[in-house]
Design an enzyme around this catalytic site. Structure first.
Site, PDB file in Angstrom:
ATOM      1  N   ASP A 235      -8.236   3.781   1.269  1.00  0.00           N
ATOM      2  CA  ASP A 235      -7.263   4.126   2.312  1.00  0.00           C
ATOM      3  C   ASP A 235      -8.042   4.565   3.556  1.00  0.00           C
ATOM      4  O   ASP A 235      -8.758   5.565   3.523  1.00  0.00           O
ATOM      5  CB  ASP A 235      -6.389   5.272   1.785  1.00  0.00           C
ATOM      6  CG  ASP A 235      -5.294   5.638   2.762  1.00  0.00           C
ATOM      7  OD1 ASP A 235      -5.352   5.192   3.929  1.00  0.00           O
ATOM      8  OD2 ASP A 235      -4.388   6.380   2.357  1.00  0.00           O
TER       9      ASP A 235
ATOM     10  N   CYS B  32       0.862  -1.187   0.000  1.00  0.00           N
ATOM     11  CA  CYS B  32       0.000   0.000   0.000  1.00  0.00           C
ATOM     12  C   CYS B  32       0.896   1.233   0.000  1.00  0.00           C
ATOM     13  O   CYS B  32       2.057   1.146  -0.422  1.00  0.00           O
ATOM     14  CB  CYS B  32      -0.989  -0.017   1.171  1.00  0.00           C
ATOM     15  SG  CYS B  32      -0.251   0.003   2.817  1.00  0.00           S
TER      16      CYS B  32
ATOM     17  N   ARG C  26      -3.321  -0.696   5.468  1.00  0.00           N
ATOM     18  CA  ARG C  26      -3.913  -1.782   4.680  1.00  0.00           C
ATOM     19  C   ARG C  26      -2.985  -2.979   4.500  1.00  0.00           C
ATOM     20  O   ARG C  26      -3.382  -4.125   4.761  1.00  0.00           O
ATOM     21  CB  ARG C  26      -4.338  -1.250   3.298  1.00  0.00           C
ATOM     22  CG  ARG C  26      -5.500  -0.287   3.361  1.00  0.00           C
ATOM     23  CD  ARG C  26      -5.666   0.480   2.060  1.00  0.00           C
ATOM     24  NE  ARG C  26      -4.557   1.405   1.837  1.00  0.00           N
ATOM     25  CZ  ARG C  26      -4.395   2.169   0.770  1.00  0.00           C
ATOM     26  NH1 ARG C  26      -5.283   2.098  -0.210  1.00  0.00           N
ATOM     27  NH2 ARG C  26      -3.364   2.988   0.665  1.00  0.00           N
TER      28      ARG C  26
HETATM   29  P1  4NP Z   1      -1.820   2.751   4.125  1.00  0.00           P
HETATM   30  O1  4NP Z   1      -2.462   4.108   4.703  1.00  0.00           O
HETATM   31  O2  4NP Z   1      -1.277   3.117   2.754  1.00  0.00           O
HETATM   32  O3  4NP Z   1      -2.977   1.837   4.054  1.00  0.00           O
HETATM   33  O4  4NP Z   1      -0.746   2.342   5.096  1.00  0.00           O
HETATM   34  C1  4NP Z   1      -1.709   5.285   4.803  1.00  0.00           C
HETATM   35  C2  4NP Z   1      -1.023   5.536   5.962  1.00  0.00           C
HETATM   36  C3  4NP Z   1      -0.270   6.712   6.081  1.00  0.00           C
HETATM   37  C4  4NP Z   1      -0.232   7.599   5.029  1.00  0.00           C
HETATM   38  C5  4NP Z   1      -0.920   7.338   3.868  1.00  0.00           C
HETATM   39  C6  4NP Z   1      -1.663   6.171   3.751  1.00  0.00           C
HETATM   40  N1  4NP Z   1       0.511   8.807   5.149  1.00  0.00           N
HETATM   41  O5  4NP Z   1       0.458   9.612   4.220  1.00  0.00           O
HETATM   42  O6  4NP Z   1       1.182   8.993   6.161  1.00  0.00           O
END
Ligand code: 4NP
Length: 147
Positions: free
Chosen positions: A117, A3, A9
């Site tokens: 997300d 991800c 995720r």
């Molecule tokens: P993930 O969610 O891609 O599902 O881990 C996110 C967690 C943090 C960030 C973006 C997406 N961030 O920009 O910090």
């Protein structure tokens, strides 16, 4: 399992698939395309929903996807279309590209849906993500244990 941040995720996807497959046979890991959360624990909401379903993901730490992952893994499941583009950008050849799959296409073939997300969402968002990943990993398990 890939991800953006590798804290919401993909740690769930990794934990759920690990719980369904023999670790003696399969190497399962996750990574983020971004570098914001290298070394971090999964988001506490992911830890919480996993724990609710009997899965411990607290041994995981954030890492960034790297081109060597194309050599280490046969399948690279990405959570959304943006992850897909970012991973494919790093591909060196057609063999690398062929490994990259949108995880929800396992349940909804060719629909190219995103696992949303949940970072800015409530605990319910994480619950929804867990359910989608639980279904998708059931299909993955069926596929990769068949041959
Ligand atoms: P993930 O969610 O891609 O599902 O881990 C996110 C967690 C943090 C960030 C973006 C997406 N961030 O920009 O910090």
């Amino acid at each position: 399992m890939v991800c953006l941040g590798n804290i919401c995720r993909s740690p769930l996807a990794e934990g759920i698939l690990r719980s369904k497959l023999s670790e003696d046979i399969f190497t399962i890991d996750s990574a983020g395309t971004g570098d914001y959360h290298i070394g971090d624990l999964p988001d506490k909401r992911s830890i919480e929903v996993a724990s609710k379903y009997g899965i411990d993901i607290t041994n995981q730490r954030g890492r960034q996807f790297s081109v060597t992952d194309f050599d280490l893994f046969d399948y690279i499941y990405v959570m959304d279309n943006s992850n897909f583009k970012n991973v494919v950008k790093l591909a060196r050849n057609e063999t690398d590209i062929a490994k990259v799959k949108l995880i929800l296409n396992e349940i909804y073939p060719n629909q190219n849906y995103d696992v949303p997300d949940p970072y800015h969402d409530s605990q319910q968002g994480f619950e929804n993500v867990f359910k989608m990943l639980d279904e998708a990993t059931d299909v993955i398990k069926e596929k990769i244990t068949k041959h």
